[in-house]
Design a protein around this motif. Sequence first.
Motif, PDB file in Angstrom:
ATOM      1  N   CYS A  15       0.858  -1.191   0.000  1.00  0.00           N
ATOM      2  CA  CYS A  15       0.000   0.000   0.000  1.00  0.00           C
ATOM      3  C   CYS A  15       0.895   1.242   0.000  1.00  0.00           C
ATOM      4  CB  CYS A  15      -0.893  -0.013   1.233  1.00  0.00           C
ATOM      5  SG  CYS A  15      -1.807   1.523   1.468  1.00  0.00           S
TER       6      CYS A  15
ATOM      7  N   ARG B 269       0.208   4.104   0.880  1.00  0.00           N
ATOM      8  CA  ARG B 269      -0.097   4.994   2.010  1.00  0.00           C
ATOM      9  C   ARG B 269       0.498   4.458   3.315  1.00  0.00           C
ATOM     10  NH1 ARG B 269      -4.489   9.046   2.490  1.00  0.00           N
ATOM     11  NH2 ARG B 269      -3.725  10.239   4.253  1.00  0.00           N
ATOM     12  N   CYS B 270       0.337   3.163   3.593  1.00  0.00           N
ATOM     13  CA  CYS B 270       0.773   2.630   4.894  1.00  0.00           C
ATOM     14  C   CYS B 270       1.817   1.521   4.758  1.00  0.00           C
ATOM     15  CB  CYS B 270      -0.421   2.113   5.681  1.00  0.00           C
ATOM     16  SG  CYS B 270      -1.089   0.564   5.033  1.00  0.00           S
TER      17      CYS B 270
ATOM     18  N   ILE C 232       1.698  -1.518   3.925  1.00  0.00           N
ATOM     19  CA  ILE C 232       1.371  -2.909   4.244  1.00  0.00           C
ATOM     20  C   ILE C 232       1.643  -3.771   3.008  1.00  0.00           C
ATOM     21  CG2 ILE C 232      -1.130  -2.832   3.674  1.00  0.00           C
ATOM     22  CD1 ILE C 232      -0.831  -4.379   6.762  1.00  0.00           C
TER      23      ILE C 232
ATOM     24  N   CYS D 293      -4.752   0.381   0.389  1.00  0.00           N
ATOM     25  CA  CYS D 293      -5.441  -0.761   0.988  1.00  0.00           C
ATOM     26  C   CYS D 293      -6.803  -0.336   1.548  1.00  0.00           C
ATOM     27  CB  CYS D 293      -4.575  -1.377   2.091  1.00  0.00           C
ATOM     28  SG  CYS D 293      -4.441  -0.376   3.577  1.00  0.00           S
TER      29      CYS D 293
ATOM     30  N   CYS E  86      -6.734   1.964   4.690  1.00  0.00           N
ATOM     31  CA  CYS E  86      -6.389   3.364   4.406  1.00  0.00           C
ATOM     32  C   CYS E  86      -7.549   4.090   3.713  1.00  0.00           C
ATOM     33  CB  CYS E  86      -5.128   3.450   3.551  1.00  0.00           C
ATOM     34  SG  CYS E  86      -3.637   3.074   4.473  1.00  0.00           S
TER      35      CYS E  86
HETATM   36 ZN    ZN Z   1      -2.760   1.162   3.553  1.00  0.00          ZN
END
Ligand code: ZN
Length: 238
Positions: A48, A50-51, A53, A64, A67
């Motif tokens: 992901c 953003r995060c 993962i 994901c 998020c």
């Molecule tokens: Zn994420």
Amino acid sequence: MKINNWLSNIQDWLLPRLCPGCGLTCKDPGQHLCPGCRVSLPVIDHGCPRCAIPYMHADIQGTCGACQRNPPAFASAVALYRYAPPVDHFIRALKFHHDLAMATLLGQSLATAVSNAPAHPDVIVPVPMHPARLRHRGFNQAVEIARPVARELGLAMDLDGVVRVRDTAAQARLTKPERRRNLRRAFEARRDYDGLSVALIDDVMTTGETAHHLARTLLKAGAREVTVWVIARTSSGR
Ligand SMILES: [Zn+2]
Ligand SMILES: [Zn+2]
């Protein structure tokens, strides 16, 4: 660089280095890990944005579900590895056996991974440790990882602009909502981050809650954007 290689070759010859991954003699000049451990590193090559993962399938695209439902305060994240062997072992060696050479090795790998990002942040903020915990451990592993990153990328490191005012790691006995409430007030900014873009650095990201609350504190203090750079990411969701 040439002199460094020459020196490390002499050192290898005088005193064979042990691979921190498997403990066997590493005969590869200029390499910290033996070839076997290098290929077995649990590199996250797809996750992901953003995060960070890790995604299990190459055809999963975009941010994901977690998020999308509940976007974190940070804009993006980079994690080098899954929190799995031998990387979990490296991080424990750093944290609990004070293996600061490991921090240099991990920090340099992180610097290489983020060096070709389109834009570099204005400042690096290692996730601060509560003063009581810092006294107990004697060092903050996030700071030790951040040092080589700052050095290699020529970035400023901010060590006291934001402080941890609650020792959230020592609250294992609290309920989940209590822990969450404490984490919400865990950090306090002591300076203005007026328009600055910030990269947070930590060893491991688990739920992303700590990074989220620290990012929120920085944004409230005026930061323009916060990104997260970590060595390892657990595979379970946020
Ligand atoms: Zn994420
Ligand atoms: Zn090895």
